[in-house]
Design an enzyme around this catalytic site. Structure first.
Site, PDB file in Angstrom:
ATOM      1  N   ASP A   1      -4.029  -7.098   4.555  1.00 52.26           N
ATOM      2  CA  ASP A   1      -4.377  -8.460   4.945  1.00 52.26           C
ATOM      3  C   ASP A   1      -5.700  -8.450   5.687  1.00 52.26           C
ATOM      4  OD1 ASP A   1      -3.828  -8.026   7.852  1.00 52.26           O
ATOM      5  OD2 ASP A   1      -1.822  -7.634   7.098  1.00 52.26           O
TER       6      ASP A   1
ATOM      7  N   GLU B   1      -8.746  20.935 -16.640  1.00 48.91           N
ATOM      8  CA  GLU B   1      -8.510  19.735 -15.820  1.00 48.91           C
ATOM      9  C   GLU B   1      -9.478  19.689 -14.633  1.00 48.91           C
ATOM     10  OE1 GLU B   1      -3.816  18.604 -16.189  1.00 48.91           O
ATOM     11  OE2 GLU B   1      -4.273  20.582 -15.366  1.00 48.91           O
TER      12      GLU B   1
END
Ligand code: GLA
Length: 733
Positions: free
Chosen positions: A537, A617
């Site tokens: 928020d 990876e």
């Protein structure tokens, strides 16, 4: 002139670049709302109202010639309502006077227009310094009770944003007990509207939902002492025809991290009233004679051109005027977080091994998550004891940070200041520092209890603990976590008649601690967190420029979580990491490329055991980081477009970031549901320069801006598990 008052017509006109907000002082002195929408050049919009005598809506008065002297308060559009005097819709305020009466009736008294924007004492608010902003303060008062309210309207012309808050004051001789004090009441005299809101749960925050308003009160709220995973303090009222690109909508966002309530009522005339503020359930505030009470700020973003523009208006305002100034527009570190790599199970050697691999991949910062302090080997002990666990880290935090710095990385650490475990030295020495009702064992969640942040001694203890830690080692980042909803709202230091203040005082206390800390350490990067995004928020963003968006790191689930978050909050605020596959929360397997594409949509990082990765990876991760460095300014400063949203129900999602000068655009497309013999994924780009030529990065393919925006682009049919692509377009010189 962004604020104009016409004394003859008693009309206030507040204008931004494209919007206008009108307020009128009514014949009896009540403050009426006339209009909020696209600019109308100061034209008095009062003509829109017809008077109709409606049964059981009392209080209206007519002269003998039939002309209207006073409209019923039950029908009038109002800026901030009284209570108990004939308006039967949602109220802005509820107050008990010393004589037990509950009625309140506000009348205009005075106003002032200020250059700039005063801060709201004790609460975070949109920053006025450095912005071209004017503020209108209108004082209303009730001559009978002595209760008054100052309504503040700050007009951010260039942002098309208006903020509002209310400051209640008591001019009477005895104490008034507030039982509700909303930040804003906003009436839309002519419906229909739809409501868009963001619901969810832990690991599934901010799922967008769009519903037609019915003749009922729709409530979006939290009672959890935190803004919560379940609802966000943000609602949008949109015309039914409103889309991403066209139509009217109005965002209403509350800058508050505690319990809140947004109520939307469609009334007998199909008018719509929205009221937002602190949750009034279990809330009281004793307003002594002469005292003031400030409500959190509400931030309004009106757009006549669809939801996308409404979001971009919020994004710009938040980036420029909400986030902490030192972090505005600044590069954020690519980080590796130890949580999903090690959880509580680590020692120094394991951490250094993870850090070594991270540094070899080009990661900027190592973040040590939960488990480094007190007797913290699981979630049942240690919270509150913010001293290093020397069994795990014999050299302490300083030696760990030094070794990591030597690897060329900065160092960050996890904390959860507002909480305490029963099994902690802090609780053993201060059992009264928690929220707990007399004679009742407080309800536990994640094995922890909540400190009473309203107490100064608690805040001083926490400030000293954090300050000592920060002085002891080179710590450049704190992940500030908050892992349970509050309960047992009772403070040992408040008298019994003021216990209803506990939840709000908790929030004021947390803000005060964060304020003190960020003033003492302005360069410290704080990443907000609450079991992921349970406190996502504006209140927290004022102190922490990024917030861990969700504990769910599954990239496909993250598409919706991040999209839902994007309606109100800019991408650079969303902490987002590449994690392991299969994913630890959902069990889903996804390609590393796709995890990279979705994690790059925010403040980027990694959160997995790098030791388990193959060389191939690791090479891909190096490439991802190199690519992120190439596009991070687009994520940080770009205008964001939801090209294909979850609400479109398509088998893929698409989003775009465009630099303010339209020189670069990044498009991400992620297939969420591969179909056999599928149509070609198709999107049209936004925000480009029509006549400019754009090159698709890494190719010799050239396109005109108009072609990309009106003809669009198609991809070959996407097959397999969740393929994703990123397309970077750069304007040719
Ligand atoms: C919360 C956070 C996680 C992690 C754990 C540690 O759930 O959201 O990222 O920090 O706490 O306990």
């Amino acid at each position: 002139m962004s604020i104009h008052y016409d004394d003859t017509r008693k009309l206030f006109s507040l204008t931004t670049a494209h919007t206008e907000y009108q307020i009128k002082i009514g014949p009896e002195g009540r403050l009426l709302h006339l209009y909020y929408g696209k600019k109308v050049g100061g034209f008095d919009m009062g003509y829109l109202r017809h008077y109709q005598d409606r049964g059981f809506s009392g209080g209206s008065r007519r002269a003998k010639d039939g002309s209207l002297l006073e409209e019923s308060v039950d029908l009038a559009a109002q800026e901030y309502t009284g209570n108990g005097v004939g308006d039967y819709r949602i109220t802005s305020v509820s107050a008990v006077s010393p004589d037990g009466s509950r009625s309140v009736d506000f009348y205009y008294r005075s106003h002032e227009i200020l250059s700039g924007k005063p801060e709201i004492p004790g609460l975070p608010s949109v920053r006025g310094d450095g912005a071209d902003v004017k503020t209108l303060r209108i004082t209303l008062s009730d001559p009978v009770t002595g209760l008054g309210v100052i309504l503040s309207y700050s007009v951010f012309d260039a942002y098309d944003i208006i903020t509002r808050s209310a400051e209640l004051f008591n001019e009477g001789s005895g104490a008034i007990r507030l039982e509700k004090a909303a930040s804003l009441c906003l009436d839309f005299p002519n419906g229909p509207f739809e409501l868009i809101h963001f619901h969810g749960r832990h690991c599934m925050e901010r799922q967008p939902e769009r519903v037609r308003l019915t003749h009922a009160i729709h409530t979006v709220s939290s009672r959890r002492g935190m803004s919560s995973h379940h609802h966000n303090p943000f609602v949008i009222l949109a015309r039914p025809s409103c889309t991403e690109e066209s139509g009217e909508c109005c965002g209403i966002m509350l800058m508050y991290s505690g319990s809140f309530k947004a109520e939307i009522e469609q009334d007998q005339e199909d008018s719509v009233r929205a009221v937002i503020g602190i949750q009034d359930e279990n809330f009281t505030w004793e307003l002594k004679s002469g005292a003031h009470f400030c409500t959190p700020e509400a931030v309004l973003s009106f757009s006549a051109d669809g939801l996308g523009l409404m979001s971009r208006q919020y994004h710009r305002l938040i980036r420029d005027l909400v986030l902490p100034p030192r972090h505005r527009g600044k590069k954020r570190p690519v980080l590796i977080n130890s949580w999903e790599a090690a959880y509580f199970d680590f020692d120094e050697e394991k951490l250094l091994h993870l850090a070594q691999q991270a540094s070899e991949l080009g990661i900027d910062m190592f973040v040590l998550d939960d488990g480094w302090f007190g007797k913290r080997n699981f979630d049942d002990a240690g919270l509150g004891d913010w001293t290093v666990n020397l069994e795990k880290l014999p050299g302490g935090i300083s030696s760990l940070a030094e070794q990591i710095n030597r690897m060329g990385m900065s160092f960050g650490i996890w904390m959860e200041p507002e909480m305490v475990n029963e099994d902690s030295d802090l609780f053993r020495s201060h059992p009264d520092w928690i929220l707990a009702d007399p004679g009742r064992r407080p309800s536990l969640a994640r094995n922890q209890m909540v400190l009473d942040m309203g107490r100064k001694d608690v805040r001083d203890y926490l400030f000293d603990a954090i300050d000592t830690l920060l002085r002891s080692a080179n710590i450049e980042y704190i992940k500030w976590d908050f892992n349970r909803s509050l309960s047992n709202f009772y403070s040992a230091v408040l008298p019994k008649e003021r216990q209803g203040e506990t939840a709000h005082r908790f929030m004021l206390g947390t803000y005060e601690l964060l304020d003190r800390l960020t003033k003492a350490y302005p360069d410290l990067l704080i990443e907000g967190c609450s079991g992921g995004g349970g406190r996502f928020d504006l209140g927290m963003l004022y102190y922490s420029p990024q917030i861990w968006c969700s504990d769910n790191t599954d990239p496909i689930a993250r598409l919706t979580i991040q999209e839902g978050t994007s309606y109100g909050y800019p991408p650079c605020t969303m902490g987002s990491h590449v994690s392991a596959s299969p994913n630890h929360q959902s069990g889903r397997s996804t390609p590393l490329e796709t995890r990279g594409v979705t994690a790059m949509c925010g403040a980027f990082g990694y959160e997995l055991d790098l030791g388990r990765l193959s060389d191939e990876e690791k090479e891909k991760i190096r490439e991802q980081i190199a690519y992120y460095r190439k596009i991070e300014h687009l994520i940080r400063e770009g205008s964001y477009y939801r090209l294909v949203s979850v609400l479109d129900g398509m088998p893929f999602r698409a989003f775009e970031y465009v630099l303010p000068d339209a020189s670069e655009a990044l498009v991400g497309i992620v297939t969420t549901d591969a179909e056999a013999n599928a149509p070609f994924p198709f999107v049209t780009l936004k925000g480009l320069e029509e006549n400019a030529v754009y090159r698709l990065d890494g190719t010799d393919r050239l396109f005109s801006g108009a072609a990309l925006m009106y003809g669009g682009i198609t991809l070959p049919v996407q097959t397999g598990d969740y393929p994703a692509v990123q397309l970077l377009f750069r304007r040719e010189a």
